[in-house]
Design an enzyme around this catalytic site. Structure first.
Site, PDB file in Angstrom:
ATOM      1  N   GLU A 279       0.696  -1.369   0.249  1.00  0.00           N
ATOM      2  CA  GLU A 279       0.431   0.525  -0.239  1.00  0.00           C
ATOM      3  C   GLU A 279       0.811   1.352   0.035  1.00  0.00           C
ATOM      4  O   GLU A 279       0.497   2.529   0.409  1.00  0.00           O
ATOM      5  CB  GLU A 279      -0.682   0.164   1.453  1.00  0.00           C
ATOM      6  CG  GLU A 279      -2.070  -1.493   1.165  1.00  0.00           C
ATOM      7  CD  GLU A 279      -2.195  -1.080  -0.389  1.00  0.00           C
ATOM      8  OE1 GLU A 279      -2.355  -1.016  -0.987  1.00  0.00           O
ATOM      9  OE2 GLU A 279      -2.883  -2.709  -0.155  1.00  0.00           O
ATOM     10  N   GLY A 280       2.183   1.113  -0.644  1.00  0.00           N
ATOM     11  CA  GLY A 280       2.830   2.731  -0.768  1.00  0.00           C
ATOM     12  C   GLY A 280       4.252   2.058   0.553  1.00  0.00           C
ATOM     13  O   GLY A 280       4.054   2.361   1.471  1.00  0.00           O
TER      14      GLY A 280
END
Length: 596
Positions: free
Chosen positions: A443-444
């Site tokens: 998620e980053g």
């Protein structure tokens, strides 16, 4: 295998005594009738489901993992996962915070957030299946057409169908501007989607009758880079207008990733061979729509690490009270036994208190952010909604990166409490460390979150969002600055707030001359801001504990001791971090690549 008890008392303290959630919700018309009793009842039942149903499946699910049938492209989840999901759906948990228009119960996100902490503590790998579905629901709810909402949202809300987000491709990773998946328009208004995706959590499984994939792809005339990305709805089975399932869509799991942790979740390589898809939102603006899901996922990943921090702490604490080894340096504490329990040793207490502080600080912080999202979505005053939106934008990367960094630290410290037994699988502690490690990556990555915070959320508006949150901290400092009992918390909080202001200005000035200065400072800068936020909430919690510690409830004595530990032993990390951030880009960039 270990234990987990939902930390209901601390949750109630955060929601009712720290944040006064009931009063806040009265200002939000859809939630005005929700009181503390309703919230407590929901959390109590959620805690039972987590500890009684999910927790027993955590260790076995990790050992068994998921299995792909290469001929049918079907994935079987670990034993008990499917049955647990059915119980979850039958009890109505997927609909908790969803829109009543589509079958939801309409509770605020701040309550759903607390539920997800408990689910993640009990079984992170399992919780990823419904967790990603909630993100898909949020994205469609915000950007879907009326027809898409009517067809898909009731199924996602009920849990009958689950969802995924398909972003990453092998050659591009985080750089979504490089993705190659194609979307060709068809005469009937649909699109033919072709490409390959990797690292797709819950991409294929037998727990739900259909899986709704949200896929990023490019239209034939799309401009290059991120400005040419569109978002498509690509279901596993094509639904008929009445919601019944039709033919199989050619989006298949080609392989399961062999992973370090979260073995109970099916992380898939997805092959998309001319699958039928429908455009979500506007052409070439897919990232705008997907960011709804991505931001929900980033908050969700923070809750994953909070849950792991809590469960690892609980088990390490129980072990430290029971394990006998050596005598206390200040003399025997259990003279009737051959040795003292290891909780008497100062460094064991340091490890336990580190996990305890990061759990309690993270719980207060994440609940606050969830409440701001509720305000952003539901408050009738536009100015309040805008203020809440600004806070959520500023704080989301801190939730994702700081809380997952802390989860890695805390689970590692909790494993260390066990000594050699912590390294052995049968005790369950090494699984928490393995599971926690992914949370810093997906998620980053936490570096991406740091760049987002410093580059996009702080410097691009010349620190306006940061000053807003800083004014809140400053107001608290001024209100309590003359209270001698609060000086041990207020003085370091005020000192750090002043240093953050100076550091931000300094980095901003350097970045005007050399953009690499942002990249060099971003990671330590985010951690400094994370500590500022935690220090603020621990100071607020300490104020409550000081006022109530004399009432005989030992909870407040424990809370006050944890706050003191945080300020004495964890907050000083900021001195090192500030020096790192100020050291600039030169020590990182002056060495030529071939000389590494």
């Amino acid at each position: 295998m270990g234990q987990y008890t939902a930390p209901l008392r601390d949750m109630q303290f955060v929601l009712h005594e720290l944040l006064h959630v009931e009063d806040e919700l009265k200002q939000l018309p859809p939630h005005a009738d929700i009181d503390a009793a309703i919230i407590d009842q929901v959390l109590e039942e959620g805690g039972k489901f987590a500890s009684d149903i999910l927790f027993p499946l955590n260790h076995t699910g990790d050992r068994e993992g998921c299995h792909l049938d290469a001929q049918t492209h079907t994935v079987k989840t670990p034993k008990g996962f499917h049955e647990a999901y059915k119980q979850y759906v039958d009890a109505g948990w997927p609909s908790l915070s969803a829109d009543p228009e589509y079958g939801g119960q309409g509770l605020p996100l701040v309550v759903n957030n607390a539920l997800y902490e408990m689910l993640n503590a009990a079984n992170q790998a399992w919780t990823m299946y419904p967790g990603l579905s909630h993100g898909a629901y949020e994205c469609l709810h915000a950007h879907g057409t009326p027809e898409q909402k009517e067809l898909y949202l009731p199924k996602l809300v009920s849990g009958e169908w689950t969802g995924t987000m398909c972003l990453t491709e092998p050659h591009s990773g985080t750089d979504l501007g490089m993705l190659r998946t194609k979307a060709e328009p068809q005469p009937d208004g649909t699109y033919r989607i072709t490409g390959g995706k990797i690292f797709i959590s819950a991409g294929e499984h037998e727990m739900s009758s259909n899986i709704v994939h949200l896929v990023l792809a490019r239209l034939p005339d799309a401009p290059p880079g991120t400005k040419g990305i569109s978002l498509f709805l690509v279901p596993k089975y094509l639904p008929r207008p009445d919601g019944t399932l039709g033919e199989r869509n050619p989006i298949f799991c080609g392989a399961l990733e062999e992973k370090m942790g979260i073995h109970g979740n099916s992380t898939c390589q997805m092959n998309i061979d001319g699958a039928t898809g429908w455009l979500i939102g506007e052409p070439n603006k897919g990232l705008n729509a997907m960011f709804v899901m991505m931001n929900a996922a980033r908050l969700g990943v923070g809750m994953q690490s909070l849950g792991l921090t809590e469960v690892a702490y609980q088990n390490a604490l129980a072990y430290a009270k029971d394990r006998l080894q050596m005598r206390s340096l200040s003399g025997p504490k259990a003279p009737d036994k051959p040795a003292d329990p290891i909780i008497v040793h100062p460094d064991v207490r340091r490890m336990l208190l580190t996990a305890k502080a990061y759990a309690e600080g993270g719980r207060a912080f994440s609940a606050y952010v969830a409440l701001q999202i509720d305000k952003e979505l539901k408050h009738p005053d536009e100015a309040v909604r805008k203020d809440a939106e600004d806070q959520v934008a500023l704080l989301t990367p801190i939730v994702k990166a700081f809380m997952t960094d802390n989860g890695w630290i805390a689970t590692s410290e909790a494993m260390q409490v066990y000594g050699g037994h912590g390294f052995i699988a049968e005790w369950g502690m090494e699984q928490y460390v393995r599971d926690a490690r992914i949370n810093m990556i997906y998620e980053g990555t936490n570096t991406v979150q740091s760049l987002d915070l410093l580059g996009r959320k702080v410097l691009t508006d010349n620190g306006a969002r940061l000053r807003k949150f800083g004014a809140q901290i400053q107001s608290f400092i001024e209100e309590n600055g003359l209270d001698e009992t609060m000086s041990e918390f207020i003085t370091p909080l005020a000192d750090l707030a002043e240093k953050v202001t100076k550091l931000t200005m300094e980095i901003g000035m350097k970045a005007m001359k050399n953009p690499d200065e942002v990249g060099a400072a971003a990671v330590p800068y985010l951690r400094v801001l994370g500590h500022l936020v935690y220090a603020y909430f621990f100071a607020r919690m300490a104020k409550i504990a000081l006022e109530k510690q004399g009432n005989g409830d030992k909870f407040y004595i424990s809370k006050l001791a944890t706050a003191r530990f945080y300020f004495a032993r964890l907050l000083p990390e900021t001195a090192m971090l500030i020096r790192q951030a100020r050291s600039g880009a030169a020590p990182l960039m002056e060495l030529e690549a071939e000389l590494f």
